[in-house]
Design a protein around this motif. Structure first.
Motif, short mmCIF file in Angstrom:
data_model
loop_
_atom_site.label_atom_id
_atom_site.label_comp_id
_atom_site.label_asym_id
_atom_site.label_seq_id
_atom_site.Cartn_x
_atom_site.Cartn_y
_atom_site.Cartn_z
N TYR A 16 -57.33 22.24 11.74
CA TYR A 16 -57.57 23.49 12.46
C TYR A 16 -58.66 23.32 13.52
O TYR A 16 -58.51 23.76 14.67
CB TYR A 16 -57.95 24.58 11.48
N LYS A 17 -59.75 22.65 13.14
CA LYS A 17 -60.86 22.46 14.08
C LYS A 17 -60.44 21.61 15.28
O LYS A 17 -60.77 21.91 16.43
CB LYS A 17 -62.05 21.80 13.37
N ASN B 89 -58.69 22.16 7.09
CA ASN B 89 -59.78 22.66 7.95
C ASN B 89 -60.02 21.75 9.14
O ASN B 89 -60.27 22.22 10.26
CB ASN B 89 -61.06 22.81 7.12
N GLN B 90 -59.93 20.45 8.91
CA GLN B 90 -60.16 19.49 10.00
C GLN B 90 -59.07 19.60 11.06
O GLN B 90 -59.36 19.53 12.26
CB GLN B 90 -60.21 18.07 9.43
N ARG C 51 -53.74 21.32 -1.27
CA ARG C 51 -54.58 22.22 -2.05
C ARG C 51 -54.64 21.79 -3.51
O ARG C 51 -55.71 21.84 -4.14
CB ARG C 51 -54.06 23.65 -1.91
N ARG D 223 -57.73 18.46 -1.42
CA ARG D 223 -57.97 17.93 -0.08
C ARG D 223 -57.81 19.02 0.99
O ARG D 223 -57.26 18.79 2.06
CB ARG D 223 -57.02 16.77 0.20
N GLU D 224 -58.30 20.19 0.68
CA GLU D 224 -58.21 21.29 1.64
C GLU D 224 -59.02 21.03 2.90
O GLU D 224 -58.81 21.67 3.93
CB GLU D 224 -58.66 22.60 0.99
N THR D 225 -59.95 20.07 2.80
CA THR D 225 -60.73 19.74 4.00
C THR D 225 -59.84 19.22 5.12
O THR D 225 -60.15 19.40 6.30
CB THR D 225 -61.78 18.66 3.67
N VAL D 226 -58.71 18.59 4.76
CA VAL D 226 -57.75 18.11 5.77
C VAL D 226 -57.22 19.29 6.58
O VAL D 226 -57.12 19.22 7.81
CB VAL D 226 -56.59 17.34 5.11
#
Length: 634
Positions: free
Chosen positions: A534-535, A531-532, A522, A526-529
């Motif tokens: 989790y997906k 989310n990825q 955070r 790189r919060e997208t990591v």
């Protein structure tokens, strides 16, 4: 360990191979087996302080006589409660005629817990199920002796739902959704099936029912029953069982995750979760105690035949390294050496953290379980200082003075017991708003051991899981000593992934290493990591366990161990008013394997689970974290 966590249970089994008269004559009491069982359980009380239970089976009872006795209790004093009740029952029967206890035929027929097979269990209650009904041994009762089944174990399955559904497909209606009941009914199904097949076979041959019961007991294929039962099990387990007519067994998972040892002579077979327990109770050497081979079963037939048999094809050995680091008794010869080696191997990281300033550094440990690692650390420091002494003496040459030589030779690590475990946190106040203040006083310090503002203080712990006690108690009180810096050294690597094979570490959100990695992601945008991950985890949530990948590994991929350690130090001192600089150093996974070469189960640190169910648990735990569900992941 500064953080209190629950863990694997303990099992104990005693199988007498001679009639009770033999033990009365040789040892002065038919209670020989019962007394050995008490010692086996008492010596393993470290493995379970929430409950205890014991079952005794009489092998050849007359019809109408009770031949299975069970006693269970909950609470920290459960072992004593169980055995006090057992002896109370015996005393009540013989109060008016104590000489009856020497009449073995009468004892065998009438006294509870006077038998040939004993099965004991020590339990840690997890996830709120600390009730007497959940204490092992558990029983599946039937009027046919060969259909009676008694089980106790140290195990956790990752796929209880899968096995539960299979039982339902067979037409069963299990009374509870738990791994204990599922395994009991699972084995019970194949036991019933084998008994029925043997009954039909003997009936066709013209045998009468009474003789058929005896013949079934003689020919019951225990090995085959266990092979069929365990076919779908995914997890770590040591499961001990007794069949009502007198056969008994102990089986171990194919990866050897959970420990099991046994000793056998011509009088007795003894099984326990820890080797030194058997050594002490039976007064035998380490070489006399065998480790149950992963994937094997120790089969003890009613007729006295005892053998190991392959139940599941062994996998790569992944015995739990946490047993070596923390859980098992340090009195085991190999474990003692391994813990010392863990302490020694972390010394280079410690020296780097204090900038090699030995003159202004005090070394200590966090009681009580890190003491052996501390001895190893001390040995490593002494080796380092020996090299420094040699260099100084060589540099001085032949003209070295006695004064300098004495100074060099007397130089040694500054060792102090700076920390003391003062009180035990009482459960009645653990949920109260005053808990934090109480936690802060669990430990105390030895005042005057540190030169304020001048000395570094190094304390070694065997592992850091949540960091709660460090943050709320230990660092605060160590800071009162006034050190320039505090270095906390963990003799185990960073705990990053949940356990699902027996230790109560099932939630990612509890791990300070995981919190540190999330915080770094955070902070670095790189919060997208997150989310990825989790997906990916969500996409595989309902996949068969064999098709699941551990996507939680991606959370740590961007950072070095040192970066995560530094962030852990920040989290430990956040809003904590600590004046000293705090550094945290961890053991490396490579050095863990160097210290414990035969016990390579490292999934808590690496995410490399020995069974496919582990990957599914890791992903589920991450999903729970994202969705805010504070529950176990299996």
């Amino acid at each position: 360990m500064s953080d209190s966590i629950n863990h694997e249970c303990g099992v104990a089994m005693v199988r007498l191979l001679k009639p009770l008269e033999f033990y009365q004559l040789k040892y002065g009491s038919w209670r020989y087996g019962l007394e050995k069982m008490y010692l086996l359980m008492e010596k393993q009380h470290n493995r379970g302080q929430d409950g205890a239970g014991i079952v005794c089976l009489k092998s050849d009872p007359p019809p109408g006589k009770k031949y299975i006795s069970r006693e269970r209790a909950i609470g920290s004093g459960a072992i004593n409660t169980v055995f006090q009740e057992i002896y109370k029952q015996i005393d009540k029967l013989t109060d008016k005629d104590p000489d009856r206890l020497n009449n073995i035929p009468w004892v065998r027929d009438n006294v509870p817990f006077a038998g040939e097979v004993y099965l004991g269990h020590l339990r840690y209650g997890t996830f709120g199920k600390n009730k007497k009904n959940y204490v092992h041994p558990v029983m599946r009762e039937n009027n046919w002796r060969t259909r009676n089944l008694i089980l106790a174990g140290n195990f956790n399955l990752t796929n209880v739902d899968e096995i539960f559904n299979k039982l339902c497909e067979l037409g069963q209606h299990p009374k509870d959704f738990s791994d204990t009941v599922t395994i009991l009914e699972n084995i019970g199904h194949f036991l019933d099936d084998s008994v029925q097949k043997l009954f039909d076979e003997f009936k066709k041959k013209g045998f009468v029912n009474k003789d058929i019961s005896r013949l079934i007991g003689e020919q019951l294929p225990v090995e085959q029953i266990l092979k069929l039962s365990s076919k779908r099990w995914d997890g770590g387990y040591v499961i001990a069982g007794i069949v009502g007519h007198g056969d008994s067994f102990v089986i171990r998972d194919p990866s050897g995750i959970r420990p099991a040892y046994y000793y056998k002579d011509d009088e007795i077979v003894v099984v326990a979760s820890e080797r030194p327990v058997i050594q002490t109770v039976m007064n035998v050497d380490m070489e006399d105690v065998k480790e149950l081979t992963p994937g094997s079963g120790l089969i003890m037939k009613k007729n006295g035949e005892v053998r190991e048999a392959v139940i599941r094809e062994p996998h790569e050995r992944k015995a739990c390294s946490f047993e070596r680091i923390y859980f098992s008794r340090g009195s085991d010869f190999e474990i003692y050496k391994e813990r010392k080696k863990l302490g020694e191997l972390i010394v280079p990281s410690i020296l780097k953290a204090v900038n090699y300033d030995m003159n202004n550094t005090v070394f200590s440990f966090i009681p009580n379980t890190a003491e052996i690692a501390f001895y190893g650390m001390t040995r490593g420091l002494e080796k380092y200082m020996t090299e420094q002494k040699i260099n100084r003496i060589r540099a001085a040459g032949n003209d070295i003075s006695d004064e300098l030589l004495r100074e060099v030779l007397e130089t040694r690590p500054r060792i102090e017991k700076t920390t003391l475990k003062d009180i035990k946190l009482r459960t009645f106040i653990s949920a109260d708003k005053g808990r934090d203040d109480l936690v802060a006083h669990v430990y105390d310090i030895s005042y005057g051991t540190i030169r304020k503002g001048q000395d570094n203080l190094v304390v070694i712990d065997d592992s850091i899981v949540r960091g709660t006690t460090l943050r709320k108690s230990i660092l605060r009180i160590l800071d009162r000593l006034g050190p320039k810096s505090i270095v906390v050294a963990s003799s185990s690597p960073q705990i990053r992934y949940p356990d699902c094979y027996g230790i109560d570490m099932a939630k990612l959100v509890d791990f300070i290493a995981f919190k540190a990695a999330i915080a770094l992601l955070r902070e670095s945008g790189r919060e997208t990591v997150i989310n990825q991950v989790y997906k990916k985890a969500k996409a595989e949530e309902f996949f068969p366990k064999e098709m699941v990948t551990n996507h939680v590994k991606d959370i740590y991929e961007s950072f070095t161990d040192e970066q995560i350690s530094n962030k852990i130090a920040d989290l430990l001192t956040e809003n904590n008013s600590i004046h000293a600089k705090v550094t945290v150093v961890y053991q490396t996974v490579d050095d863990l394997h160097l210290a414990c070469p035969k016990n390579l189960g490292d999934w808590y640190f690496t995410g490399n689970y020995p069974t496919p169910g582990g990957n599914k648990v890791a992903n589920k735990s991450f999903i729970n974290f994202i969705e805010g569900r504070n529950e176990r992941a299996y």
